[in-house]
Write an enzyme that holds these catalytic residues in place. Structure first.
Site, PDB file in Angstrom:
ATOM      1  N   LYS A 231       0.742  -0.730   0.137  1.00 39.23           N
ATOM      2  CA  LYS A 231      -0.322  -0.191   0.001  1.00 39.23           C
ATOM      3  C   LYS A 231       1.045   0.970   0.155  1.00 39.23           C
ATOM      4  CE  LYS A 231      -3.024  -2.090   2.947  1.00 39.23           C
ATOM      5  NZ  LYS A 231      -3.963  -2.960   4.430  1.00 39.23           N
ATOM      6  N   GLY A 232       2.504   1.438   0.571  1.00 41.59           N
ATOM      7  CA  GLY A 232       2.928   2.151   0.145  1.00 41.59           C
ATOM      8  C   GLY A 232       3.179   2.834  -0.665  1.00 41.59           C
TER       9      GLY A 232
ATOM     10  N   ASP B 231       7.851   2.370  -2.307  1.00 41.40           N
ATOM     11  CA  ASP B 231       7.952   3.291  -1.380  1.00 41.40           C
ATOM     12  C   ASP B 231       9.277   3.552  -1.357  1.00 41.40           C
ATOM     13  OD1 ASP B 231       7.661   1.271  -0.456  1.00 41.40           O
ATOM     14  OD2 ASP B 231       5.882   1.326   1.506  1.00 41.40           O
TER      15      ASP B 231
ATOM     16  N   ASP C 248      14.478  -0.994   1.577  1.00 37.12           N
ATOM     17  CA  ASP C 248      15.969  -1.517   2.311  1.00 37.12           C
ATOM     18  C   ASP C 248      16.279  -2.333   2.280  1.00 37.12           C
ATOM     19  OD1 ASP C 248      16.185  -1.581   5.117  1.00 37.12           O
ATOM     20  OD2 ASP C 248      13.956  -1.652   6.034  1.00 37.12           O
TER      21      ASP C 248
ATOM     22  N   LYS D 252      17.180   3.161   1.454  1.00 34.05           N
ATOM     23  CA  LYS D 252      18.122   3.280   2.116  1.00 34.05           C
ATOM     24  C   LYS D 252      19.050   2.113   2.070  1.00 34.05           C
ATOM     25  CE  LYS D 252      15.539   2.977   6.564  1.00 34.05           C
ATOM     26  NZ  LYS D 252      15.321   2.402   7.448  1.00 34.05           N
TER      27      LYS D 252
END
Length: 180
Positions: free
Chosen positions: A45-46, A101, A104, A132
């Site tokens: 959903k991000g 989104d 990571d 990130k």
């Protein structure tokens, strides 16, 4: 009020919008050069706020679709990438632009790109709002990156903690006492 749970604002709404304009121009130039009509695939959903901000800037033809992919439980990547909802459109012999989104660990993007290649896609590129790299466990990079962020727990602009904070119009660092 959920904003009181934010330790600091990393990226303002204005900074995000300005970067989306820049990214959209770069992506548009690349697709115009190749002549492709890509399917823009948002990872639910991000990616929704970022994708909405990005695609309204495109002037080239494109289609949109969504996938729901998960590799998180709370604040930690569990290493098991699960497809919860697949695309509705066929991606065979098509170009795909995955909208993410945040990258990571990289596990999700590695698996999603592999899946698209197995389905016969011509080309798979990725645009991410946040990167990130300090958390990366897989060798993968996005084709287009909005911002590189430090190893802090970030929320807002689609990113969540336990399904909350997605609606913040900025990217902020969540206070540790909220998630510890």
């Amino acid at each position: 009020m959920i904003a009181q749970d934010i330790e600091k604002v990393l990226l303002s709404e204005e900074e995000i919008e300005n970067r989306c304009v820049e990214l959209a121009h770069q992506i548009e130039a690349d697709y115009k050069e190749s002549g492709d009509t890509p399917i823009i695939v948002g990872l639910l959903k991000g990616s929704v706020p970022f994708m909405a901000e990005l695609i309204k800037r495109f002037e080239f033809p494109c289609e949109i679709d969504f996938m729901s992919v998960s590799s998180y439980d709370g604040t930690e990547s569990i290493g098991d990438v699960r497809i919860l909802k697949d695309m509705d459109l066929s991606c065979k012999n098509r170009s795909i632009l995955v909208v993410e989104d945040i990258i990571d660990t990289g596990r999700t993007l590695v698996e999603v790109k592999k899946m698209f290649k197995n389905k016969g896609c011509l080309d798979v590129r990725c645009v991410t709002l946040l990167d990130k790299p300090s958390r990366r466990v897989c060798e993968i990079e996005a084709d287009y990156v909005g911002f590189e962020v430090p190893n802090e727990f970030v929320v807002g602009y689609g990113l969540d903690y336990n399904q909350k904070y997605r609606n913040l119009p900025f990217i902020g660092v969540l206070k540790p006492e909220i998630y510890q």
